[in-house]
Each structure stands twice: as structure tokens, then as C-alpha cells.
Design a protein around this motif. Sequence first.
Motif, mmCIF file in Angstrom:
data_model
loop_
_atom_site.group_PDB
_atom_site.id
_atom_site.type_symbol
_atom_site.label_atom_id
_atom_site.label_comp_id
_atom_site.label_asym_id
_atom_site.label_seq_id
_atom_site.Cartn_x
_atom_site.Cartn_y
_atom_site.Cartn_z
ATOM 1 N N ILE A 16 0.868 -1.167 0.000
ATOM 2 C CA ILE A 16 0.000 0.000 0.000
ATOM 3 C C ILE A 16 0.909 1.222 0.000
ATOM 4 C CG2 ILE A 16 -1.809 1.260 1.216
ATOM 5 C CD1 ILE A 16 -2.527 -1.481 2.540
ATOM 6 N N TYR A 35 0.909 -3.995 3.726
ATOM 7 C CA TYR A 35 0.527 -4.735 2.541
ATOM 8 C C TYR A 35 -0.910 -5.216 2.669
ATOM 9 C CZ TYR A 35 5.540 -4.781 2.002
ATOM 10 O OH TYR A 35 6.841 -4.387 1.869
ATOM 11 N N ARG A 36 -1.508 -5.555 1.532
ATOM 12 C CA ARG A 36 -2.865 -6.088 1.570
ATOM 13 C C ARG A 36 -2.964 -7.327 0.709
ATOM 14 N NH1 ARG A 36 -6.934 -1.885 -0.857
ATOM 15 N NH2 ARG A 36 -8.377 -3.479 -0.184
ATOM 16 N N ASP A 39 -9.060 -8.149 1.498
ATOM 17 C CA ASP A 39 -9.391 -7.059 2.425
ATOM 18 C C ASP A 39 -8.587 -7.142 3.717
ATOM 19 O OD1 ASP A 39 -10.647 -9.338 3.357
ATOM 20 O OD2 ASP A 39 -12.401 -8.270 4.103
ATOM 21 N N LYS A 40 -7.599 -8.013 3.786
ATOM 22 C CA LYS A 40 -6.803 -8.199 5.003
ATOM 23 C C LYS A 40 -5.493 -7.418 4.908
ATOM 24 C CE LYS A 40 -8.857 -12.700 5.760
ATOM 25 N NZ LYS A 40 -9.923 -12.466 4.809
ATOM 26 N N LEU A 41 -5.020 -6.931 6.064
ATOM 27 C CA LEU A 41 -3.779 -6.154 6.124
ATOM 28 C C LEU A 41 -2.651 -6.992 6.715
ATOM 29 C CD1 LEU A 41 -5.096 -2.705 7.368
ATOM 30 C CD2 LEU A 41 -4.493 -3.378 5.051
ATOM 31 N N ARG A 51 -0.114 -11.225 9.487
ATOM 32 C CA ARG A 51 -1.423 -10.588 9.334
ATOM 33 C C ARG A 51 -1.767 -9.801 10.590
ATOM 34 N NH1 ARG A 51 -7.080 -13.447 9.377
ATOM 35 N NH2 ARG A 51 -8.345 -11.568 9.314
ATOM 36 N N SER A 81 -8.929 -3.377 8.507
ATOM 37 C CA SER A 81 -8.917 -3.371 7.048
ATOM 38 C C SER A 81 -8.884 -1.916 6.601
ATOM 39 C CB SER A 81 -10.147 -4.080 6.472
ATOM 40 O OG SER A 81 -11.316 -3.356 6.794
#
Length: 91
Positions: A16, A35-36, A39-41, A51, A81
Motif C-alpha cells: 500500500i 501490505y494487503r 481485504d486483510k492487512l 497478518r 482493514s
Amino acid sequence: MGKTVAIPNSDMFTEIEGAKALISARGVYMQTGLYRRDDKLFVAYGRGFARLLLNNNTTVSNVRWEAIEGVSIAEHYNGPSIAEKPSLKVA
């Protein structure tokens, strides 16, 4: 958008742009990219990714995320998210 991270045999995480995270592991604080995947970061950690979960936890037991900058996040029961931008309604 961001760039895909080069990990051997993996192109599943997208950086991101302009976003970063502060994480701590055993008392050591580190700044890392955010990072993604869907929809998870995630944050870069070691040779992979961790995560982000609820309550500043991550999927790595001794790693916590302390702060996120450069992107708005929404808290959910299964972790943060990226916050969706409100849509404009035209009357």
C-alpha cells in the motif's frame, strides 16, 4: 496502486503506497511497509508477512502492531482493514 512484493513463488501481496506500520517484537520496535491481500492487512516480517489482528495482535505470537500511518483503517472483529471511502449520493 502499490507494487507486488517479490517473494519466491509469491505475488499475492500488494504494498500500500505511502502506508507504513510500527511493530514491536520482544521489545524491539521496527518500521515496516503495509501490505494487503484481499481485504486483510499484513506487515512484512522476517522473510514473510504477518497478518494484523484485533487488539494490536498479529499472526506471529511475539509480534504486535503499535501504529499504522498513511491509510485510514476500520476495526473489525477479525482485524483491521482499509476503511472504505464513503460514496457520494447524488440527489
